[in-house]
Design a protein around this motif. Structure first.
Motif, PDB file in Angstrom:
ATOM      1  N   CYS A   1      29.801  85.474  11.452  1.00 39.52           N
ATOM      2  CA  CYS A   1      29.895  86.939  11.324  1.00 39.52           C
ATOM      3  C   CYS A   1      30.655  87.321  10.056  1.00 39.52           C
ATOM      4  O   CYS A   1      30.240  88.215   9.311  1.00 39.52           O
ATOM      5  CB  CYS A   1      30.599  87.528  12.550  1.00 39.52           C
ATOM      6  N   ARG A   2      31.756  86.638   9.806  1.00 44.97           N
ATOM      7  CA  ARG A   2      32.579  86.947   8.629  1.00 44.97           C
ATOM      8  C   ARG A   2      31.801  86.739   7.339  1.00 44.97           C
ATOM      9  O   ARG A   2      31.809  87.588   6.446  1.00 44.97           O
ATOM     10  CB  ARG A   2      33.828  86.065   8.642  1.00 44.97           C
ATOM     11  N   ASP A   3      31.106  85.603   7.250  1.00 46.27           N
ATOM     12  CA  ASP A   3      30.357  85.303   6.025  1.00 46.27           C
ATOM     13  C   ASP A   3      29.186  86.262   5.846  1.00 46.27           C
ATOM     14  O   ASP A   3      28.856  86.651   4.721  1.00 46.27           O
ATOM     15  CB  ASP A   3      29.861  83.862   6.052  1.00 46.27           C
ATOM     16  N   TRP A   4      28.551  86.637   6.955  1.00 44.66           N
ATOM     17  CA  TRP A   4      27.424  87.579   6.863  1.00 44.66           C
ATOM     18  C   TRP A   4      27.909  88.941   6.357  1.00 44.66           C
ATOM     19  O   TRP A   4      27.286  89.537   5.476  1.00 44.66           O
ATOM     20  CB  TRP A   4      26.759  87.727   8.230  1.00 44.66           C
ATOM     21  N   LEU A   5      29.013  89.419   6.888  1.00 46.92           N
ATOM     22  CA  LEU A   5      29.560  90.706   6.442  1.00 46.92           C
ATOM     23  C   LEU A   5      29.943  90.650   4.966  1.00 46.92           C
ATOM     24  O   LEU A   5      29.731  91.606   4.218  1.00 46.92           O
ATOM     25  CB  LEU A   5      30.775  91.081   7.286  1.00 46.92           C
ATOM     26  N   ALA A   6      30.515  89.513   4.546  1.00 47.99           N
ATOM     27  CA  ALA A   6      30.942  89.378   3.141  1.00 47.99           C
ATOM     28  C   ALA A   6      29.760  89.429   2.180  1.00 47.99           C
ATOM     29  O   ALA A   6      29.920  89.800   1.014  1.00 47.99           O
ATOM     30  CB  ALA A   6      31.709  88.068   2.950  1.00 47.99           C
ATOM     31  N   GLY A   7      28.564  89.098   2.675  1.00 48.30           N
ATOM     32  CA  GLY A   7      27.399  89.083   1.802  1.00 48.30           C
ATOM     33  C   GLY A   7      26.577  90.353   1.808  1.00 48.30           C
ATOM     34  O   GLY A   7      25.563  90.445   1.112  1.00 48.30           O
ATOM     35  N   ARG A   8      27.023  91.356   2.583  1.00 47.72           N
ATOM     36  CA  ARG A   8      26.239  92.611   2.643  1.00 47.72           C
ATOM     37  C   ARG A   8      26.457  93.431   1.373  1.00 47.72           C
ATOM     38  O   ARG A   8      27.567  93.524   0.859  1.00 47.72           O
ATOM     39  CB  ARG A   8      26.637  93.463   3.845  1.00 47.72           C
ATOM     40  N   ARG A   9      25.395  94.042   0.879  1.00 48.43           N
ATOM     41  CA  ARG A   9      25.455  94.943  -0.272  1.00 48.43           C
ATOM     42  C   ARG A   9      25.054  96.339   0.197  1.00 48.43           C
ATOM     43  O   ARG A   9      23.954  96.811  -0.052  1.00 48.43           O
ATOM     44  CB  ARG A   9      24.521  94.464  -1.381  1.00 48.43           C
ATOM     45  N   VAL A  10      25.944  96.951   0.964  1.00 49.13           N
ATOM     46  CA  VAL A  10      25.659  98.256   1.562  1.00 49.13           C
ATOM     47  C   VAL A  10      26.816  99.206   1.292  1.00 49.13           C
ATOM     48  O   VAL A  10      27.869  98.808   0.763  1.00 49.13           O
ATOM     49  CB  VAL A  10      25.425  98.126   3.089  1.00 49.13           C
ATOM     50  N   ARG A  11      26.634 100.469   1.660  1.00 53.71           N
ATOM     51  CA  ARG A  11      27.691 101.455   1.491  1.00 53.71           C
ATOM     52  C   ARG A  11      28.913 101.058   2.320  1.00 53.71           C
ATOM     53  O   ARG A  11      28.772 100.453   3.402  1.00 53.71           O
ATOM     54  CB  ARG A  11      27.209 102.837   1.949  1.00 53.71           C
ATOM     55  N   PRO A  12      30.126 101.379   1.852  1.00 51.57           N
ATOM     56  CA  PRO A  12      31.340 101.021   2.605  1.00 51.57           C
ATOM     57  C   PRO A  12      31.320 101.521   4.048  1.00 51.57           C
ATOM     58  O   PRO A  12      31.765 100.824   4.957  1.00 51.57           O
ATOM     59  CB  PRO A  12      32.454 101.684   1.795  1.00 51.57           C
ATOM     60  N   SER A  13      30.799 102.725   4.264  1.00 44.77           N
ATOM     61  CA  SER A  13      30.768 103.269   5.622  1.00 44.77           C
ATOM     62  C   SER A  13      29.823 102.462   6.506  1.00 44.77           C
ATOM     63  O   SER A  13      30.108 102.223   7.686  1.00 44.77           O
ATOM     64  CB  SER A  13      30.338 104.740   5.598  1.00 44.77           C
ATOM     65  N   THR A  14      28.695 102.012   5.943  1.00 42.21           N
ATOM     66  CA  THR A  14      27.752 101.191   6.707  1.00 42.21           C
ATOM     67  C   THR A  14      28.366  99.841   7.038  1.00 42.21           C
ATOM     68  O   THR A  14      28.258  99.351   8.174  1.00 42.21           O
ATOM     69  CB  THR A  14      26.454 100.985   5.905  1.00 42.21           C
ATOM     70  N   LEU A  15      29.038  99.239   6.053  1.00 43.47           N
ATOM     71  CA  LEU A  15      29.690  97.952   6.286  1.00 43.47           C
ATOM     72  C   LEU A  15      30.764  98.074   7.360  1.00 43.47           C
ATOM     73  O   LEU A  15      30.917  97.193   8.213  1.00 43.47           O
ATOM     74  CB  LEU A  15      30.303  97.436   4.980  1.00 43.47           C
ATOM     75  N   ALA A  16      31.511  99.168   7.340  1.00 45.38           N
ATOM     76  CA  ALA A  16      32.550  99.389   8.352  1.00 45.38           C
ATOM     77  C   ALA A  16      31.936  99.505   9.738  1.00 45.38           C
ATOM     78  O   ALA A  16      32.494  99.002  10.725  1.00 45.38           O
ATOM     79  CB  ALA A  16      33.354 100.641   8.014  1.00 45.38           C
ATOM     80  N   ASN A  17      30.779 100.157   9.841  1.00 49.03           N
ATOM     81  CA  ASN A  17      30.089 100.268  11.133  1.00 49.03           C
ATOM     82  C   ASN A  17      29.631  98.906  11.625  1.00 49.03           C
ATOM     83  O   ASN A  17      29.756  98.585  12.813  1.00 49.03           O
ATOM     84  CB  ASN A  17      28.890 101.211  11.013  1.00 49.03           C
ATOM     85  N   TYR A  18      29.087  98.095  10.715  1.00 48.51           N
ATOM     86  CA  TYR A  18      28.665  96.741  11.084  1.00 48.51           C
ATOM     87  C   TYR A  18      29.861  95.947  11.630  1.00 48.51           C
ATOM     88  O   TYR A  18      29.772  95.295  12.669  1.00 48.51           O
ATOM     89  CB  TYR A  18      28.097  96.005   9.869  1.00 48.51           C
ATOM     90  N   ALA A  19      30.953  95.979  10.894  1.00 50.97           N
ATOM     91  CA  ALA A  19      32.139  95.213  11.299  1.00 50.97           C
ATOM     92  C   ALA A  19      32.682  95.710  12.630  1.00 50.97           C
ATOM     93  O   ALA A  19      33.122  94.914  13.473  1.00 50.97           O
ATOM     94  CB  ALA A  19      33.219  95.316  10.220  1.00 50.97           C
ATOM     95  N   ASP A  20      32.623  97.020  12.840  1.00 44.73           N
ATOM     96  CA  ASP A  20      33.185  97.606  14.059  1.00 44.73           C
ATOM     97  C   ASP A  20      32.414  97.152  15.298  1.00 44.73           C
ATOM     98  O   ASP A  20      33.014  96.787  16.312  1.00 44.73           O
ATOM     99  CB  ASP A  20      33.173  99.130  13.937  1.00 44.73           C
ATOM    100  N   VAL A  21      31.077  97.182  15.217  1.00 47.16           N
ATOM    101  CA  VAL A  21      30.304  96.830  16.417  1.00 47.16           C
ATOM    102  C   VAL A  21      30.328  95.323  16.694  1.00 47.16           C
ATOM    103  O   VAL A  21      30.021  94.894  17.815  1.00 47.16           O
ATOM    104  CB  VAL A  21      28.844  97.326  16.320  1.00 47.16           C
ATOM    105  N   LEU A  22      30.692  94.520  15.690  1.00 47.13           N
ATOM    106  CA  LEU A  22      30.785  93.074  15.917  1.00 47.13           C
ATOM    107  C   LEU A  22      32.149  92.651  16.470  1.00 47.13           C
ATOM    108  O   LEU A  22      32.314  91.497  16.896  1.00 47.13           O
ATOM    109  CB  LEU A  22      30.513  92.318  14.616  1.00 47.13           C
ATOM    110  N   LYS A  23      33.123  93.562  16.474  1.00 45.40           N
ATOM    111  CA  LYS A  23      34.476  93.205  16.917  1.00 45.40           C
ATOM    112  C   LYS A  23      34.515  92.635  18.327  1.00 45.40           C
ATOM    113  O   LYS A  23      35.169  91.608  18.561  1.00 45.40           O
ATOM    114  CB  LYS A  23      35.393  94.417  16.799  1.00 45.40           C
ATOM    115  N   PRO A  24      33.862  93.237  19.331  1.00 46.98           N
ATOM    116  CA  PRO A  24      33.937  92.665  20.680  1.00 46.98           C
ATOM    117  C   PRO A  24      33.348  91.264  20.765  1.00 46.98           C
ATOM    118  O   PRO A  24      33.887  90.399  21.467  1.00 46.98           O
ATOM    119  CB  PRO A  24      33.126  93.665  21.527  1.00 46.98           C
TER     120      PRO A  24
END
Length: 372
Positions: free
Chosen positions: A63-86
């Motif tokens: 999950c960490r490596d996948w998020l680090a490789g995203r090229r998206v808007r900061p708000s979109t990246l934050a949403n991705y990271a948030d839903v993966l937290k659980p």
């Protein structure tokens, strides 16, 4: 028995998706029969394209490596990271190759019931179907990437049923409500914010509008900046899409409001000559600082209470703009351009709603037709 000779097999496992190089896999077994059976199974997996080498990569690392490789808007990246937290909290230490459909199903059930705790120990509120489905969609993207790199055999998130969603009809203000709100806003130092919101600007666009974007003489404003919250921090950004950056003609009423806002800021600057921040934002606090989007949302609720109208979200002012334009006969393509949408069908589907008065008018028309 201890010390007995073990049988080793070497398998050509095909191309490594991650490196582009061929892989050779060596495994040892206690007997020739066991080795023969394993070789046949592994060869079959290679032929089917489902063979993966053993990996200790955990769910957390993937999950960490996948998020680090995203090229998206900061708000979109934050949403991705948030839903993966659980998922990361519940199964982060687990090797990703051991993650099963049952693990994800149980996680969805727990989140829907509010049965998991946050990192601070406080219980989570039950997740909505929309949030649960977003988590499954993001996890599916994570595991799809892991499959391409040869770390997992299958995408277990693809096997999990999505949660049924009930589409709620958006609420909007009537023309009468809008007049009440704007009347109450006349004495509000944030009057311009409420006119801009009811003119269809997003909350972030209202907060990000600068005086350099406004030409009062030409009667035009340009939407070029947004101020949005990402993980509790306000960041400057650009509109969501290319169509989001747009030039809008100013109605006379909005021109007058913006002139009053400029006068208010000039008075604030005189009152606080040494402390006033020489702000360039149209919507600012008494000290000249740009508004926090969350603070603007709270001020909106207080305005609605003063106006004596029902509480709707600030974003519903944008829905109201599209709906009232539609009810007044403005073509949907024009409404889409005004709101900054790429797809007019999306505008019609999402932002344009019927209202009771319009439905009653439709009924009266039908009555005339059928009674003739």
């Amino acid at each position: 028995p201890s010390g007995a000779r073990r049988v080793e097999i070497v398998l050509d496992a095909g191309m490594n998706p991650a490196t582009g190089k061929r892989r050779q896999v060596a495994r040892r077994f206690e007997s020739e029969a066991e080795a023969t059976k394993a070789y046949a199974r592994m060869s079959s997996d290679v032929s089917a394209g489902t063979f993966t080498t053993r990996s200790t990569k955990t769910v957390e690392v993937v999950c960490r490596d996948w998020l680090a490789g995203r090229r998206v808007r900061p708000s979109t990246l934050a949403n991705y990271a948030d839903v993966l937290k659980p998922l990361r909290a519940a199964h982060g230490a687990m090797p990703v190759q051991r993650l099963e459909k049952a693990h994800v199903d149980a996680l969805v059930t727990s989140l829907a019931a509010g049965g998991l705790s946050m990192s601070n120990g406080r219980p989570r509120r039950p997740w909505s179907p929309r949030s649960l489905n977003l988590m499954l969609t993001v996890l599916q993207m994570v595991l799809e990437d892991a499959m391409r790199q040869g770390w997992v055999v299958r995408n277990v998130a693809h096997l999990v049923d999505r949660v049924p969603q009930v589409k709620h009809e958006m609420e909007t203000f009537t023309e009468s409500d809008v007049r009440k709100v704007l009347k109450a806003a006349e004495s509000d130092r944030l009057e311009a914010a409420w006119h801009l919101a009811l003119s269809g600007l997003r909350r972030g666009e209202v907060c990000g509008l600068t005086w350099a974007d406004v030409d009062l003489e030409a009667g035009e404003l340009r939407v070029r900046h947004t101020r949005i919250l990402v993980d509790g921090v306000v960041i400057e950004s650009t509109p969501k899409t290319a169509k989001g950056e747009r030039a809008l003609p100013l109605p006379d009423s909005l021109t007058r409001v913006l002139k009053r806002a400029r006068t208010r800021q000039a008075e604030d600057r005189l009152r606080l000559p040494g402390d006033y921040l020489e702000g360039s934002y149209v919507v600012a606090d008494a000290g000249g600082s740009p508004m926090n989007p969350e603070t603007l949302g709270l001020a909106w609720v207080r305005l609605l209470d003063r106006a004596g109208v029902r509480r709707l979200r600030l974003h519903d002012a944008r829905h109201t703009c599209g709906t009232l334009m539609h009810l007044r006969g403005v073509p949907v393509a024009v409404i889409a351009a005004w709101l900054g949408h790429t797809d007019a069908a999306f505008t019609m589907r999402t932002y344009v709603h019927s209202q009771d008065d319009a439905l009653r008018s439709a009924a009266s028309v039908l009555d005339v037709v059928t009674s003739a």
